[in-house]
Scaffold this motif. Sequence first.
Motif, PDB file in Angstrom:
ATOM      1  N   VAL A  28      28.189  32.233  40.446  1.00  0.00           N
ATOM      2  CA  VAL A  28      28.000  33.576  41.029  1.00  0.00           C
ATOM      3  C   VAL A  28      28.872  34.574  40.278  1.00  0.00           C
ATOM      4  O   VAL A  28      29.877  34.217  39.678  1.00  0.00           O
ATOM      5  N   VAL A  29      28.458  35.835  40.351  1.00  0.00           N
ATOM      6  CA  VAL A  29      29.210  36.901  39.686  1.00  0.00           C
ATOM      7  C   VAL A  29      29.703  37.895  40.730  1.00  0.00           C
ATOM      8  O   VAL A  29      28.910  38.415  41.524  1.00  0.00           O
ATOM      9  N   LEU A  30      30.995  38.121  40.753  1.00  0.00           N
ATOM     10  CA  LEU A  30      31.599  39.045  41.722  1.00  0.00           C
ATOM     11  C   LEU A  30      32.496  40.043  40.999  1.00  0.00           C
ATOM     12  O   LEU A  30      32.854  39.833  39.841  1.00  0.00           O
TER      13      LEU A  30
ATOM     14  N   THR B 237      21.577  37.890  41.902  1.00  0.00           N
ATOM     15  CA  THR B 237      22.124  39.102  42.520  1.00  0.00           C
ATOM     16  C   THR B 237      23.636  38.992  42.564  1.00  0.00           C
ATOM     17  O   THR B 237      24.162  38.079  43.193  1.00  0.00           O
ATOM     18  N   PRO B 238      24.349  39.913  41.903  1.00  0.00           N
ATOM     19  CA  PRO B 238      25.808  39.828  41.932  1.00  0.00           C
ATOM     20  C   PRO B 238      26.388  40.488  43.178  1.00  0.00           C
ATOM     21  O   PRO B 238      25.680  41.169  43.913  1.00  0.00           O
ATOM     22  N   GLY B 239      27.666  40.243  43.412  1.00  0.00           N
ATOM     23  CA  GLY B 239      28.355  40.940  44.495  1.00  0.00           C
ATOM     24  C   GLY B 239      28.597  40.066  45.697  1.00  0.00           C
ATOM     25  O   GLY B 239      27.963  39.035  45.861  1.00  0.00           O
ATOM     26  N   HIS B 240      29.551  40.496  46.553  1.00  0.00           N
ATOM     27  CA  HIS B 240      29.886  39.595  47.641  1.00  0.00           C
ATOM     28  C   HIS B 240      28.961  39.624  48.841  1.00  0.00           C
ATOM     29  O   HIS B 240      29.020  38.763  49.682  1.00  0.00           O
TER      30      HIS B 240
ATOM     31  N   LYS C 240      37.233  28.464  48.684  1.00  0.00           N
ATOM     32  CA  LYS C 240      37.704  27.472  47.701  1.00  0.00           C
ATOM     33  C   LYS C 240      36.790  27.369  46.481  1.00  0.00           C
ATOM     34  O   LYS C 240      36.476  26.283  45.990  1.00  0.00           O
ATOM     35  N   VAL C 241      36.333  28.535  46.000  1.00  0.00           N
ATOM     36  CA  VAL C 241      35.513  28.548  44.789  1.00  0.00           C
ATOM     37  C   VAL C 241      36.398  28.954  43.610  1.00  0.00           C
ATOM     38  O   VAL C 241      36.967  30.039  43.605  1.00  0.00           O
ATOM     39  N   PRO C 242      36.521  28.079  42.604  1.00  0.00           N
ATOM     40  CA  PRO C 242      37.333  28.458  41.440  1.00  0.00           C
ATOM     41  C   PRO C 242      36.649  29.575  40.654  1.00  0.00           C
ATOM     42  O   PRO C 242      35.433  29.739  40.738  1.00  0.00           O
TER      43      PRO C 242
ATOM     44  N   GLU D 130      39.157  42.028  47.140  1.00  0.00           N
ATOM     45  CA  GLU D 130      38.283  41.462  48.193  1.00  0.00           C
ATOM     46  C   GLU D 130      37.561  40.222  47.686  1.00  0.00           C
ATOM     47  O   GLU D 130      37.471  39.209  48.374  1.00  0.00           O
ATOM     48  N   SER D 131      37.048  40.319  46.450  1.00  0.00           N
ATOM     49  CA  SER D 131      36.327  39.174  45.873  1.00  0.00           C
ATOM     50  C   SER D 131      37.244  37.961  45.773  1.00  0.00           C
ATOM     51  O   SER D 131      36.849  36.846  46.118  1.00  0.00           O
ATOM     52  N   ILE D 132      38.469  38.193  45.305  1.00  0.00           N
ATOM     53  CA  ILE D 132      39.420  37.080  45.159  1.00  0.00           C
ATOM     54  C   ILE D 132      39.696  36.436  46.517  1.00  0.00           C
ATOM     55  O   ILE D 132      39.740  35.209  46.638  1.00  0.00           O
ATOM     56  N   GLN D 133      39.848  37.295  47.542  1.00  0.00           N
ATOM     57  CA  GLN D 133      40.117  36.742  48.884  1.00  0.00           C
ATOM     58  C   GLN D 133      38.973  35.859  49.356  1.00  0.00           C
ATOM     59  O   GLN D 133      39.189  34.783  49.907  1.00  0.00           O
TER      60      GLN D 133
END
Length: 358
Positions: free
Chosen positions: A14-16, A82-85, A127-129, A118-121
């Motif tokens: 995924v892309v965030l 689709t990117p984004g959270h 638990k996604v690297p 936000e994405s990192i959180q």
Amino acid sequence: MVQSTLKLRQPIVVVLGHVDHGKTTLLDKIRGTAIVKKEPGEMTQEVGASFVPSSVIEKLAEPLKNVIPVKLEIPGLLFIDTPGHELFSNLRKRGGSVADIAILVVDITEGIQKQTIESIQILKEKKVPFIVAANKIDKIPGWKPYENEPFTYSLKKQAAATQKSIDNYVYKLVLQLAELGFNSERFDRVRDFTKYVTIVPVSGKTGEGIPELLALLAGLTQHYMKTRLRVAEGPAKGVVLEVKEEQGLGHTIDVIIYDGILKRNDTILLGGINGVITTKVRNIFVPAPLQDMRIAKSGFRSIDEVVAAAGVKISAPGLEEALAGSPLYSVDSFEKIEEFKKSIEEEMSQVRFSKNIS
Ligand code: GDP
């Protein structure tokens, strides 16, 4: 033993990242690069996702043999389109995410912003690297673009001052990530990938750095996630990305299958507005190749079965009440129905709960 003979599936990527930092552009570039480098028989069609075969990654990474040696066992990488959270939140599965790895896109000239945090959180919670794509390197003053080249090659051809400038920008990112509790380093300086977040300088506009990004995504997932990537040969597990009414097909669901095999006529269970839906797969669709568009008026082609990981459209009776974000299981025995029903109910109640409190 038996397990080790099972095939590895393609990791789901995924892309965030923050708005305007270049998620869509980067995904488009990856797709474009893959299409150009693909041989005819390598095309597989997906719904809601794009498949980049390993042969393409190996071709792109060929000049990098000494930097990132890749001998791939995985069939390729499956990028969620689709990117984004917002979409990422639909990829949930019990105890984590259907996504195996993420690309966190950061505009190198702007650094970490609100939605990056936000994405990192979210990634941490699930638990996604992740790998950081330090994007828009072509905007760095003095940068001379070399279309689609590995970053490693392009960097060597830049003036000394520009090379220094890149280092300064990467270093700023390293400091910002440290403030958030992460050790990070540029990919060619990482000694231990389990302890450091990898930063890959890229440009979604010129394609520079994409060879390294793909090679690292493939190499790292294959190396560290073997158990997770072994596909069971049994019933399918998936997650509903979207519920759509399609002309001529009625209500359909776009699903990412992340484990097992789904067949036409399989009994499936998924979450619905009024509880768990139990239904039978009428058709499994993938996008029709261009030359078949006239025959497949809907733009889709029906297939008999699909093996994880893949993005497909499913038509079945009763899907008008289906919920995006719901888990989907196919079942091959009666006893399993009750077990999965309970599991879906539990998962869906947590979703509603989390929606209520936000
Ligand atoms: P998103 O909101 O994260 O999906 O960002 P977009 O992909 O829509 O990009 C936002 C803007 O940045 C657009 O105007 C892109 O053309 C531009 N952009 C994206 N990637 C790059 C890049 O690598 N270099 C440059 N110079 N511009 C970029």
